[in-house]
Scaffold this motif. Structure first.
Motif, PDB file in Angstrom:
ATOM      1  N   LEU A  66     -11.890 -44.010  26.222  1.00 31.47           N
ATOM      2  CA  LEU A  66     -12.130 -44.371  24.824  1.00 31.47           C
ATOM      3  C   LEU A  66     -10.869 -44.995  24.240  1.00 31.47           C
ATOM      4  N   THR A  67     -10.904 -46.293  23.978  1.00 33.18           N
ATOM      5  CA  THR A  67      -9.725 -47.008  23.499  1.00 33.18           C
ATOM      6  C   THR A  67      -9.617 -46.979  21.981  1.00 33.18           C
ATOM      7  N   ASN A  68      -8.417 -47.252  21.489  1.00 39.74           N
ATOM      8  CA  ASN A  68      -8.142 -47.238  20.057  1.00 39.74           C
ATOM      9  C   ASN A  68      -8.834 -48.410  19.373  1.00 39.74           C
ATOM     10  N   LYS A  69      -9.495 -48.130  18.250  1.00 40.21           N
ATOM     11  CA  LYS A  69     -10.224 -49.171  17.532  1.00 40.21           C
ATOM     12  C   LYS A  69      -9.305 -50.245  16.948  1.00 40.21           C
ATOM     13  N   ALA A  70      -8.061 -49.872  16.655  1.00 41.31           N
ATOM     14  CA  ALA A  70      -7.161 -50.825  15.985  1.00 41.31           C
ATOM     15  C   ALA A  70      -5.804 -50.883  16.659  1.00 41.31           C
ATOM     16  N   ARG A  71      -5.753 -50.578  17.952  1.00 39.35           N
ATOM     17  CA  ARG A  71      -4.471 -50.506  18.620  1.00 39.35           C
ATOM     18  C   ARG A  71      -3.770 -51.864  18.653  1.00 39.35           C
ATOM     19  N   GLY A  72      -2.453 -51.838  18.330  1.00 33.78           N
ATOM     20  CA  GLY A  72      -1.641 -53.032  18.453  1.00 33.78           C
ATOM     21  C   GLY A  72      -1.730 -53.986  17.285  1.00 33.78           C
ATOM     22  N   LYS A 115     -10.142 -51.908  13.036  1.00 41.52           N
ATOM     23  CA  LYS A 115      -9.232 -53.048  13.080  1.00 41.52           C
ATOM     24  C   LYS A 115      -9.178 -53.752  11.731  1.00 41.52           C
ATOM     25  N   ASP A 116     -10.334 -53.974  11.110  1.00 35.39           N
ATOM     26  CA  ASP A 116     -10.376 -54.657   9.810  1.00 35.39           C
ATOM     27  C   ASP A 116      -9.643 -53.858   8.737  1.00 35.39           C
TER      28      ASP A 116
END
Length: 387
Positions: A66-72, A115-116
């Protein structure tokens, strides 16, 4: 004045959940004890398992990590120092371990902030974006008159605990990266200028941003009023720095929207060899590294450079990343050199702290890697083959 664009920065490190030590100078995974996926139908979730209790287990959903929704996500700065991302993510996890121990919590990449949302928060405040944490553009172009970008990046990490047979959110860490220097252009594709931000102003703006972010998080149904939130403040290193930035303060909110006090971390990263030994918290470490560097260079003259990033908490060395650039081409040369470096590291580099050594070719290709845990004396060594 031209509006800064928001850019999703892609880090070289796919996940800090299990590989946090690569950036936080913590334990290195070296041989044996391969991680296994632990599946529990009864509990209704899957985890990655653990190679070591120093690392969190991560969460697997539908067979995928499960990856980060807003990573980076960060405000684009020309020639961004990628070491900032590395230090930022790993440092967050180090601070989180003190509040959310690895034996009691499972790590989940941030799932609350989209992210938004993060992009809007990092943008300037304006009529179209009232949620912007950075000040509105005042139209000035002079370095000391314009409104700079203070908040550079925001990241969320979630910490879960089992409850009623399911994993529930039990803690959140928010990292806030603050600029010491704001890079900007007066016109598109033009020269790059810099607005310097004082430490006092950086901290002032950081605390204001932290208070606002905390209030917004408490409004999220997933978090609510009583989920502990750890807020970590990060000082970005300048673009030309050879080390990443460092966390300078943190605060824990157990409930509500107020931050009662901040705790200074006293964390500092330095480059070795140092041009000024007084900049190194412990001069003995600088002397030890210089001896290691000189011995290594004298035995194998075909070296382009030997440098290190050392991290301190107060005057205590926490760990060291060593980088060696060579001009070797044959496997026999690389193998012999890696063995020699291991001996010199055991002899000269500080003991009792984790150290990793990366040997690269002049083209940037990794040729060998050495690592040692804080409780070890010998180095795990791996030489990469050419096939």
């Amino acid at each position: 004045m031209m509006k800064k664009k928001l850019l999703v920065l892609t880090s070289l490190f796919a996940s800090t959940a299990m590989l946090g030590a690569c950036g936080n100078l913590g334990k290195a995974i070296s041989g044996g004890g391969a991680s296994q996926v632990v599946t529990s139908k009864k509990k209704g979730y899957q985890t990655t398992g653990q190679t070591d209790t120093d690392y969190y287990q991560g969460i697997i959903k539908d067979g995928r990590y499960l990856t980060n929704k807003a990573r980076g996500v960060g405000v684009y700065q020309n020639s961004d120092n990628m070491l900032n991302l590395k230090s930022f993510e790993a440092g967050m996890m180090n601070l989180s371990k003190e509040q959310f121990p690895t034996k009691s919590y499972v790590f989940r990449e941030g799932q609350v902030l989209s992210k938004d949302t993060v992009e809007n928060w990092l943008d300037r405040k304006s009529k179209d974006n009232p949620d912007g944490l950075n000040p509105e553009d005042n139209g000035k172009k002079e370095a000391d008159k314009r409104n700079p970008i203070y908040v550079q990046q925001i990241e969320e990490q979630d910490y879960m605990q089992e409850k009623d047979g399911k994993l529930s959110l039990a803690g959140v860490t928010i990292g806030i990266g603050m600029n010491q220097k704001d890079y900007y252009q007066k016109e598109e594709y033009g020269a790059t200028y810099t607005t310097d931000i004082s430490t006092e102003k950086m901290k002032e703006e950081g605390q204001k941003a932290a208070t606002t972010i905390l209030a917004r998080l408490r409004q999220k149904s997933e978090i609510g009023n009583d989920t502990p939130i750890l807020i970590c403040m990060f000082k970005q290193a300048p673009n030309d720095s050879l080390v990443g930035g460092s966390f300078y303060a943190y605060a824990l909110s157990k409930s509500g929207t107020s931050i009662s006090s901040w705790t200074d971390t006293d964390i500092k990263s330095v480059v070795l060899p140092a041009t000024d030994s007084s900049s190194v918290p412990n001069e003995n470490d600088a002397t030890s590294f210089s001896a290691f560097m000189n011995k290594t260079q004298s035995f194998f003259p075909n070296l382009a450079g030997v440098t290190a990033q050392a991290q301190y908490k107060g005057k205590e060395l926490q760990g060291m990343h060593v980088n060696i650039t060579t001009q070797f081409y044959s496997m026999t040369e690389i193998t012999s050199f890696a063995q020699f470096v291991s001996q010199m590291a055991r002899t000269y580099l500080p003991s009792g702290v984790p150290i990793d050594i990366t040997i690269k070719g002049s083209d940037g290709t990794v040729q060998a890697f050495l690592s040692r845990d804080s409780g070890q004396t010998s180095y795990y060594t791996h030489v990469f083959s050419s096939y």
